[in-house]
Each structure stands twice: as C-alpha cells, then as structure tokens.
Design a protein around this motif. Structure first.
Motif, mmCIF file in Angstrom:
data_model
loop_
_atom_site.group_PDB
_atom_site.id
_atom_site.type_symbol
_atom_site.label_atom_id
_atom_site.label_comp_id
_atom_site.label_asym_id
_atom_site.label_seq_id
_atom_site.Cartn_x
_atom_site.Cartn_y
_atom_site.Cartn_z
ATOM 1 N N GLU A 17 0.840 -1.216 0.000
ATOM 2 C CA GLU A 17 0.000 0.000 0.000
ATOM 3 C C GLU A 17 0.868 1.257 0.000
ATOM 4 O O GLU A 17 0.578 2.220 -0.708
ATOM 5 C CB GLU A 17 -0.946 0.004 1.209
ATOM 6 N N GLU A 50 -4.090 5.607 -0.659
ATOM 7 C CA GLU A 50 -3.276 4.385 -0.463
ATOM 8 C C GLU A 50 -2.534 4.447 0.868
ATOM 9 O O GLU A 50 -2.397 3.454 1.571
ATOM 10 C CB GLU A 50 -2.290 4.192 -1.617
ATOM 11 N N HIS A 53 -4.881 3.472 3.473
ATOM 12 C CA HIS A 53 -5.054 2.011 3.555
ATOM 13 C C HIS A 53 -3.944 1.398 4.406
ATOM 14 O O HIS A 53 -4.206 0.537 5.251
ATOM 15 C CB HIS A 53 -5.028 1.375 2.156
ATOM 16 N N VAL A 97 -3.665 -5.389 -6.604
ATOM 17 C CA VAL A 97 -4.009 -5.212 -5.180
ATOM 18 C C VAL A 97 -5.290 -5.980 -4.851
ATOM 19 O O VAL A 97 -5.396 -6.590 -3.787
ATOM 20 C CB VAL A 97 -4.147 -3.710 -4.816
ATOM 21 N N GLN A 127 -11.716 -2.206 -3.222
ATOM 22 C CA GLN A 127 -11.026 -2.553 -4.476
ATOM 23 C C GLN A 127 -11.988 -2.591 -5.650
ATOM 24 O O GLN A 127 -11.607 -2.228 -6.765
ATOM 25 C CB GLN A 127 -10.263 -3.881 -4.348
ATOM 26 N N GLU A 130 -12.152 0.979 -6.628
ATOM 27 C CA GLU A 130 -10.925 1.543 -7.181
ATOM 28 C C GLU A 130 -10.627 1.018 -8.587
ATOM 29 O O GLU A 130 -10.172 1.781 -9.441
ATOM 30 C CB GLU A 130 -9.741 1.273 -6.250
HETATM 31 FE FE FE2 Z 1 -5.042 0.452 -1.441
#
Ligand code: FE2
Ligand code: FE2
Length: 177
Positions: A17, A50, A53, A97, A127, A130
């Motif tokens: 991340e 990120e 995260h 990811v 996710q 994203e």
């Molecule tokens: Fe992430």
C-alpha cells in the motif's frame, strides 16, 4: 496450517500500500510537470488514499497486539511514454491489489481469524470501487489521448473518486480522515 500468518501477510500488504501511494505520487508529478493539474490532483489524492489504507492496516495490527513492520521505500516511476501509460499502470496496480486483498481474505478464513476476515471485508468493497474508477479514467484518457485537456474537463466536471467520509472505513493509525 498456512505457511504465513495473517499478521505477516498483512505486514507485506502494508508495504504494497505504501508502494502504491508512492507510485501515485510519481504519476501525479508526471502530470503536474505536463501541466495537467486535474490529472495530477486526482493522483495526489489517490496517493493519500493508499497511505490511508496502509495506516488502517497499521492500526489493525496495533489493535490485535501484533508486530508492525514499516517498510523501506523504493523509487517509483515518474517518466512515461505518453499520458495514457500512467493510467494503464494504475489500473494494473489496482487489479493486482485486488488479488492481494482476496488472498488476505482467504488466509483469514483458513486461520479462522474472524476479526481479520471482518477487517478485510471493507478492502474487498474498496477494491471494487478503485478498479472501476481507474477503468473509467482509462476509457477517458484513451478517448482523449490526442488532447488530454478533454480528460482535464472530464475530471473537473465529474469529480471521479471524490467521495465523502465513509463511516464504515476502518480507523487509521494516528487518526485523520
Ligand atoms: Fe489500497
Ligand atoms: Fe487503490
């Protein structure tokens, strides 16, 4: 028994991340140097996400009394063949990811670690969003590759990825958003 503990695997994901965060700074810098401020802003913001995260994962490990490893930073790409390449790279990164998150989820299940499974659920949803966000942006920059100012207009008009606070998001180490 799994070869790797969930805590070890999550520590590795913290590294991933942070690396993603740094790569998005690299992409933002590229667009900023090209005087494409909306694309730059989009990626500066993704870089912060990120980092968040990573800090959620740090907080989780602190909460369950596991060791936290803060990784080294390796250097990331800041030059690209054209304005489409960074978004292509970002989409690949988000897909990768996604796979990493699924693997963590599976490991939590294997270990019957219910709190870890519950923690990972938010990231599964994140996710999906994203990957969809980056796919949309790729469609736009591919269509606008002769004139990326059209992509700038799109971002200014639609504010992709601009979201309010998410009350279901896990807490961050150090507080913040
Ligand atoms: Fe992430
Ligand atoms: Fe992401």
């Amino acid at each position: 028994m799994a070869e790797k503990s969930f805590a070890d695997a999550l520590n590795e994901q913290i590294s991933n991340e942070f690396a993603a965060s740094q790569q998005y700074v690299g992409i933002a810098v590229y667009y900023d140097a090209e005087t494409l401020p909306r694309l730059a802003h989009f990626f500066y913001r993704q870089a912060l996400e990120e980092r968040e995260h990573a800090m959620m994962m740090v907080q989780y490990l602190l909460d369950v009394d596991e060791r936290v490893h803060i990784p080294d930073i390796k250097s990331q790409e800041t030059s690209f063949a054209d304005g489409v390449a960074p978004v292509k790279m970002a989409l690949e990164q988000e897909k990768r990811v996604g796979e990493e998150i699924f693997a963590l989820f599976e490991l939590a299940r294997e270990e019957k670690d219910y709190r870890a499974e519950q923690f990972m659920q938010w990231f599964v949803k994140e996710q999906v969003e994203e990957v969809a966000l980056m796919q949309d942006l790729l469609n736009v920059v591919e269509r606008a590759k002769e004139n990326l100012l059209l992509a700038e207009d799109y971002i200014a008009r639609e504010n992709p990825g601009e979201e309010g606070s998410d009350p279901t998001a896990p807490p961050l180490a150090g507080g913040g958003a």
